[in-house]
Design an enzyme around this catalytic site. Structure first.
Site, mmCIF file in Angstrom:
data_model
loop_
_atom_site.group_PDB
_atom_site.id
_atom_site.type_symbol
_atom_site.label_atom_id
_atom_site.label_comp_id
_atom_site.label_asym_id
_atom_site.label_seq_id
_atom_site.Cartn_x
_atom_site.Cartn_y
_atom_site.Cartn_z
ATOM 1 N N HIS A 206 -32.898 -47.241 -30.722
ATOM 2 C CA HIS A 206 -34.018 -48.120 -31.060
ATOM 3 C C HIS A 206 -34.414 -47.898 -32.512
ATOM 4 O O HIS A 206 -33.978 -46.939 -33.146
ATOM 5 C CB HIS A 206 -35.230 -47.824 -30.164
ATOM 6 C CG HIS A 206 -35.779 -46.435 -30.360
ATOM 7 N ND1 HIS A 206 -35.136 -45.309 -29.893
ATOM 8 C CD2 HIS A 206 -36.900 -45.985 -30.987
ATOM 9 C CE1 HIS A 206 -35.819 -44.231 -30.225
ATOM 10 N NE2 HIS A 206 -36.911 -44.618 -30.890
ATOM 11 N N ASP A 208 -38.171 -47.733 -34.793
ATOM 12 C CA ASP A 208 -39.606 -47.583 -34.570
ATOM 13 C C ASP A 208 -40.327 -48.785 -35.180
ATOM 14 O O ASP A 208 -40.060 -49.137 -36.328
ATOM 15 C CB ASP A 208 -40.115 -46.294 -35.199
ATOM 16 C CG ASP A 208 -39.510 -45.054 -34.541
ATOM 17 O OD1 ASP A 208 -39.154 -45.132 -33.352
ATOM 18 O OD2 ASP A 208 -39.395 -44.016 -35.219
ATOM 19 N N ARG A 273 -35.006 -29.577 -25.461
ATOM 20 C CA ARG A 273 -35.409 -30.051 -26.781
ATOM 21 C C ARG A 273 -36.856 -30.513 -26.702
ATOM 22 O O ARG A 273 -37.226 -31.259 -25.791
ATOM 23 C CB ARG A 273 -34.507 -31.208 -27.238
ATOM 24 C CG ARG A 273 -34.941 -31.853 -28.569
ATOM 25 C CD ARG A 273 -34.009 -32.993 -28.963
ATOM 26 N NE ARG A 273 -34.572 -33.806 -30.026
ATOM 27 C CZ ARG A 273 -34.408 -33.569 -31.330
ATOM 28 N NH1 ARG A 273 -33.690 -32.533 -31.717
ATOM 29 N NH2 ARG A 273 -34.964 -34.356 -32.235
#
Length: 336
Positions: A206, A208, A273
């Site tokens: 994607h 932002d 993570r």
């Protein structure tokens, strides 16, 4: 979050996509915020990659490690406790499901509002266990990161020769700025070996939508960006530094000179993570259009004017991987 000890853990995530491993990219621009040439280097990095690594940024390491510890404390709570802070509205706790349009990933997250004038019940639940400690860790971190983001945008304006230099940063400084803060946790996925060498997607590809994104993560790899030729590469992690992303709104305001970076995150088989991202957005009623000083003589504006609310509404109706700016581009001239 899926209970990873179950042998059929991946069965619960059968809709999560996989992809082939990528090579580590060592060419990420590294910019020292105190470098006298930072304004020029920032613009060059954003033109070529829409992305760069920032060092000597002035955000205390203590703020990063304290917030990471508090985030992990929350994500390690029993699932029933975490679920009390969800589903997101859009603020609060979410797991696996990303948005309302069918995107899923190997992830759990907290989405928090950075505007103290807006109170979310889900956010209050997040802070309920250790209100002073967690809220203080979030506030200290966001305040320091905001200051750094303002400075980056003002240096960017200097490099682009935009006057006044606070044209971009003022949108984030505005008390009605529509910014948000996200804590992501990608649990280790020990069943990755069953994927025959393929990677499990934690957060799908994607761009932002906002003006700028400021990312910090622990030292677990997983972040990947797409280069201009479409090649996906892995970004080496660095828990002491920040990674800056150009957002769609900034691409429009620079008339395409700076390009928003397409990125994604992969799950790791052994290590979790943790990432924290400040998304700097303008007020909802802010008009987004190419800045006149950046549209060259005899050059046409590539985008229609729109408000941030219009773009945000459109973006959140789309799938992650969709090219969201397409609806706001001016149509090509006849014969082209």
């Amino acid at each position: 979050m899926v209970v990873l000890s179950q042998p059929a853990a991946l069965d619960h995530c059968s809709l999560i996509k996989t992809c082939k491993p990528t090579s580590v990219f060592t060419g990420i621009p590294v910019i020292d915020l105190r470098d006298p040439e930072a304004k020029t280097l920032i613009v060059k990095a954003c033109e070529e990659y829409g992305f760069f690594k920032l060092i000597n940024h002035g955000v205390p390491m203590e703020f990063m490690t304290r917030l990471e510890a508090e985030a992990l404390r929350f994500f390690n709570l029993p699932q029933s406790e975490k679920d009390k802070a969800g589903p997101p509205d859009p603020f609060g706790y979410g797991s696996k499901r990303i948005g309302q349009n069918g995107d899923v990933g190997w992830i759990e997250y907290l989405l928090l509002n950075t505007n103290p004038q807006v109170t979310s019940l889900k956010t209050l639940i997040v802070f309920r266990e250790n209100p002073e400690i967690f809220r203080s860790a979030v506030n200290d971190y966001i305040l320091a990161v905001k200051r750094m983001a303002f400075e980056v945008l003002e240096l960017m304006a200097d490099g682009l020769k935009i006057k006044p230099r606070n044209v971009l940063s003022s949108m984030l400084r505005d008390e009605k700025s529509d910014s948000c803060f996200r804590l992501n946790h990608y649990p280790p996925c020990q069943e990755l070996q069953a994927l025959s060498g393929r990677n499990l997607i934690g957060f799908g590809e994607h761009t932002d939508p906002q003006i700028i994104s400021v990312l910090r993560s622990n030292n677990t790899s997983g972040l990947q960006i797409s280069l201009r030729d479409g090649t996906w590469v892995s970004v080496p992690p660095d828990q002491t530094s920040f990674f800056i992303n150009v957002g769609d709104a900034l691409q429009v305001m620079t008339n395409g000179r700076l390009r928003s970076v397409r990125h994604r995150v992969m799950a790791d088989s052994l290590k979790s993570r943790v990432s924290m991202i400040y998304f700097g957005g303008p007020p909802l009623n802010e008009k987004i259009a190419p800045l006149p000083s950046l549209v060259e003589k005899r050059e046409e504006s590539l985008y229609k004017e729109f408000t941030w609310w219009e773009y945000k509404t459109s973006a959140y109706k789309s799938r992650l991987a969709d090219y969201r700016l397409g609806l706001f581009e001016k149509t090509a001239s006849a014969g082209q």
